[in-house]
Write a protein that holds these residues in place. Structure first.
Motif, PDB file in Angstrom:
ATOM      1  N   ASP A  42      52.595  38.995  38.896  1.00 18.63           N
ATOM      2  CA  ASP A  42      52.125  38.723  40.256  1.00 18.63           C
ATOM      3  C   ASP A  42      50.667  38.285  40.247  1.00 18.63           C
ATOM      4  O   ASP A  42      49.815  38.934  39.615  1.00 18.63           O
ATOM      5  CB  ASP A  42      52.282  39.968  41.127  1.00 18.63           C
ATOM      6  CG  ASP A  42      53.720  40.240  41.511  1.00 18.63           C
ATOM      7  OD1 ASP A  42      54.573  39.383  41.219  1.00 18.63           O
ATOM      8  OD2 ASP A  42      53.993  41.309  42.090  1.00 18.63           O
ATOM      9  N   PRO A  43      50.348  37.203  40.949  1.00 23.09           N
ATOM     10  CA  PRO A  43      48.951  36.744  40.979  1.00 23.09           C
ATOM     11  C   PRO A  43      48.045  37.754  41.669  1.00 23.09           C
ATOM     12  O   PRO A  43      48.447  38.425  42.620  1.00 23.09           O
ATOM     13  CB  PRO A  43      49.047  35.437  41.782  1.00 23.09           C
ATOM     14  CG  PRO A  43      50.304  35.563  42.590  1.00 23.09           C
ATOM     15  CD  PRO A  43      51.244  36.359  41.749  1.00 23.09           C
ATOM     16  N   GLY A  44      46.837  37.870  41.183  1.00 24.00           N
ATOM     17  CA  GLY A  44      45.862  38.771  41.777  1.00 24.00           C
ATOM     18  C   GLY A  44      45.895  40.178  41.226  1.00 24.00           C
ATOM     19  O   GLY A  44      45.048  41.001  41.574  1.00 24.00           O
ATOM     20  N   TRP A  45      46.875  40.484  40.373  1.00 23.72           N
ATOM     21  CA  TRP A  45      46.992  41.825  39.807  1.00 23.72           C
ATOM     22  C   TRP A  45      46.892  41.778  38.284  1.00 23.72           C
ATOM     23  O   TRP A  45      47.419  40.871  37.642  1.00 23.72           O
ATOM     24  CB  TRP A  45      48.321  42.474  40.190  1.00 23.72           C
ATOM     25  CG  TRP A  45      48.416  42.856  41.641  1.00 23.72           C
ATOM     26  CD1 TRP A  45      48.935  42.103  42.648  1.00 23.72           C
ATOM     27  CD2 TRP A  45      47.971  44.072  42.230  1.00 23.72           C
ATOM     28  NE1 TRP A  45      48.847  42.771  43.851  1.00 23.72           N
ATOM     29  CE2 TRP A  45      48.260  43.995  43.616  1.00 23.72           C
ATOM     30  CE3 TRP A  45      47.354  45.218  41.746  1.00 23.72           C
ATOM     31  CZ2 TRP A  45      47.957  45.014  44.507  1.00 23.72           C
ATOM     32  CZ3 TRP A  45      47.060  46.243  42.633  1.00 23.72           C
ATOM     33  CH2 TRP A  45      47.353  46.138  43.991  1.00 23.72           C
ATOM     34  N   GLN A  81      39.333  46.284  43.478  1.00 21.63           N
ATOM     35  CA  GLN A  81      39.435  46.517  44.913  1.00 21.63           C
ATOM     36  C   GLN A  81      40.616  47.428  45.241  1.00 21.63           C
ATOM     37  O   GLN A  81      40.571  48.185  46.209  1.00 21.63           O
ATOM     38  CB  GLN A  81      39.587  45.180  45.646  1.00 21.63           C
ATOM     39  CG  GLN A  81      38.327  44.339  45.654  1.00 21.63           C
ATOM     40  CD  GLN A  81      38.508  43.041  46.414  1.00 21.63           C
ATOM     41  OE1 GLN A  81      39.634  42.632  46.695  1.00 21.63           O
ATOM     42  NE2 GLN A  81      37.404  42.391  46.753  1.00 21.63           N
ATOM     43  N   SER A 158      43.649  45.199  41.147  1.00 25.01           N
ATOM     44  CA  SER A 158      43.463  43.879  41.749  1.00 25.01           C
ATOM     45  C   SER A 158      42.013  43.695  42.157  1.00 25.01           C
ATOM     46  O   SER A 158      41.260  44.655  42.332  1.00 25.01           O
ATOM     47  CB  SER A 158      44.375  43.716  42.970  1.00 25.01           C
ATOM     48  OG  SER A 158      43.896  44.486  44.054  1.00 25.01           O
ATOM     49  N   GLY A 159      41.641  42.425  42.330  1.00 26.16           N
ATOM     50  CA  GLY A 159      40.282  42.093  42.723  1.00 26.16           C
ATOM     51  C   GLY A 159      39.624  41.229  41.671  1.00 26.16           C
ATOM     52  O   GLY A 159      40.118  41.112  40.537  1.00 26.16           O
ATOM     53  N   PRO A 160      38.493  40.622  42.004  1.00 22.36           N
ATOM     54  CA  PRO A 160      37.791  39.770  41.037  1.00 22.36           C
ATOM     55  C   PRO A 160      37.421  40.545  39.775  1.00 22.36           C
ATOM     56  O   PRO A 160      36.795  41.598  39.844  1.00 22.36           O
ATOM     57  CB  PRO A 160      36.537  39.341  41.807  1.00 22.36           C
ATOM     58  CG  PRO A 160      36.894  39.495  43.251  1.00 22.36           C
ATOM     59  CD  PRO A 160      37.829  40.657  43.313  1.00 22.36           C
TER      60      PRO A 160
END
Length: 419
Positions: A42-45, A81, A158-160
């Motif tokens: 999954d994108p972002g994770w 985050q 998740s998060g930058p």
């Protein structure tokens, strides 16, 4: 038969959806943290497998990352985050977890098998409340129950530039071996309301394991549904629960605990024997004596430097005339065991021997024992406090817990000035 003999074990019930507090139903509308399944793609994770070096498991877990015994946990640092955890199919349905960021108060949520739960977002108490110098915050999770458990399948961030970070172990380690009294049976939040938890978490900067289960005997015998006693089970990874029996059976597949792969306990506390002392289990004084000696020898063989504290048994209170008197169990036997390791001394104040005797007489009063013959939350706190001071005075340990909450939902007070 004394009342406590009935207690530990006539019924070994597990956590239900209802928690009673002084006969009243306590609100348990904990936040629902369940979210849709998160996949590693999954994108972002960023997803971490359960064997990732960044994850530190507390207490006893097996090779499938299934938790056992009382109040096992998971701890890691994070820069992210959001933090979520996916649980496997060996997770008990509805098991109650306590979790928190850094030194915030514990939060509670129920999880179940084959689910994913979101534990940390920017709205979670403590998130970036104070920015650590290295930018890393700590996440900790504990199973509250002694019979239920979880299986960690995956941890997600998740998060930058999200990442997890390994948190080094504390320099001191403790072990507590016991039965329902130590596992927290009938305490408000069970394992995390027990004196065992209060003692070792309250000391601060201590890694610990609570190897305790209701109804279990010291002697290797069938006791109140338990197929084995602690002289057998303490050497194993799983406890004596029905889920352990479902997974491993009662044969050669029960895995041994790898003592060499984990830090040795600096202090080992033993509080066991009330079930052995019940006539329903047909354990003789000689069997109890020999089993206690065997357990101490097994501990010493694996942790030669561990200091062992033997707690005397309290067997409830009986009304005598117009007052109450504390009972005891196997008093002479336990004292004899301690003396056999210390050249005839009880070693109550830190002598030369490695086995020490902690006398519980006078610590609890009759109203510190609840209707189901186990300590109330206050009784657990009293026992933990006395043990903390005993360890401080006997071994010179400094009490280092200076603020973070230890026992959740035990803060009772009166705010009415006129009554």
């Amino acid at each position: 038969m004394n009342p406590l003999g009935f207690m530990l074990f006539a019924c070994i019930s597990v956590t239900s959806a209802t928690i009673l507090q002084n006969g009243q139903v306590r609100s348990n509308d904990y936040p629902d943290t369940a979210v849709a399944t998160i996949l590693p793609s999954d994108p972002g994770w960023v997803s971490y497998n359960p064997n990732a070096s960044e994850l530190s498991y507390k207490g006893r877990w097996d090779h499938q990352y299934i938790s056992w015994w009382s109040a096992p946990g998971l701890k890691f640092g994070f820069q992210a985050q959001s933090i979520a955890i996916s649980f496997g199919n060996y997770t008990s349905d509805g098991v109650l977890l306590a979790y928190r960021i850094d030194g915030q108060d514990w939060l509670l949520t129920n999880v179940t098998a084959n689910s994913t739960h979101l534990f940390v977002t920017p709205k979670t108490a403590g998130y970036n409340l104070t920015q650590p110098s290295n930018g890393v915050q700590t996440f900790e999770m504990r199973v509250t129950n002694w019979a239920y458990g979880v299986q960690v399948k995956c941890v997600h961030a998740s998060g930058p530039a999200a990442r997890l970070v390994h948190i080094p172990n504390y320099p001191r380690t403790m072990e507590l071996i016991g039965d329902s009294l130590s596992a927290g049976q009938y305490a408000t939040l069970e394992g995390i309301s027990s004196y065992s938890w209060g003692l070792m978490y309250g000391l601060g900067n201590v890694e610990f394991s609570i190897t305790a289960y209701p109804g279990i005997c010291l002697h290797d015998s069938r006791c109140y549904g338990n197929l084995h006693g602690q002289t057998f089970q303490w050497l194993k990874i799983p406890d004596t629960s029905s889920r352990a029996l479902d997974i491993y059976g009662d044969g050669p597949d029960i895995p041994d605990w790898d003592f060499a792969a984990h830090p040795a306990a600096d202090i080992t506390v033993i509080n066991i024997g009330t079930n052995d002392n019940n006539t329903a289990n047909n354990i003789t004084q000689a069997q109890y004596h020999d089993s206690y000696v065997q357990l101490i020898n097994d501990i010493h063989a694996r942790w030669p430097a561990s200091q062992i504290i033997v707690i005397s048994l309290w067997s409830g209170f009986s009304q005598v005339g117009n007052t109450w008197v504390q009972g005891g169990g196997f008093v002479d036997i336990i004292e004899s065991v301690v003396r056999s390791f210390n050249n005839g001394s009880l070693n109550e104040r830190g002598g030369e021997g490695f086995v020490h005797y902690f006398n519980t007489t006078g610590i609890l009063e009759h109203n510190d024992i609840g209707p189901l013959y186990h300590p109330t939350d206050v009784g657990h706190i009293k026992l933990a406090s006395h043990l903390m001071q005993y360890i401080k005075l006997t071994f010179g340990w400094i009490l280092e817990q200076t603020g973070p909450e230890v026992q959740h939902d035990t803060l009772y007070w009166n705010d009415q000035s006129s009554y």
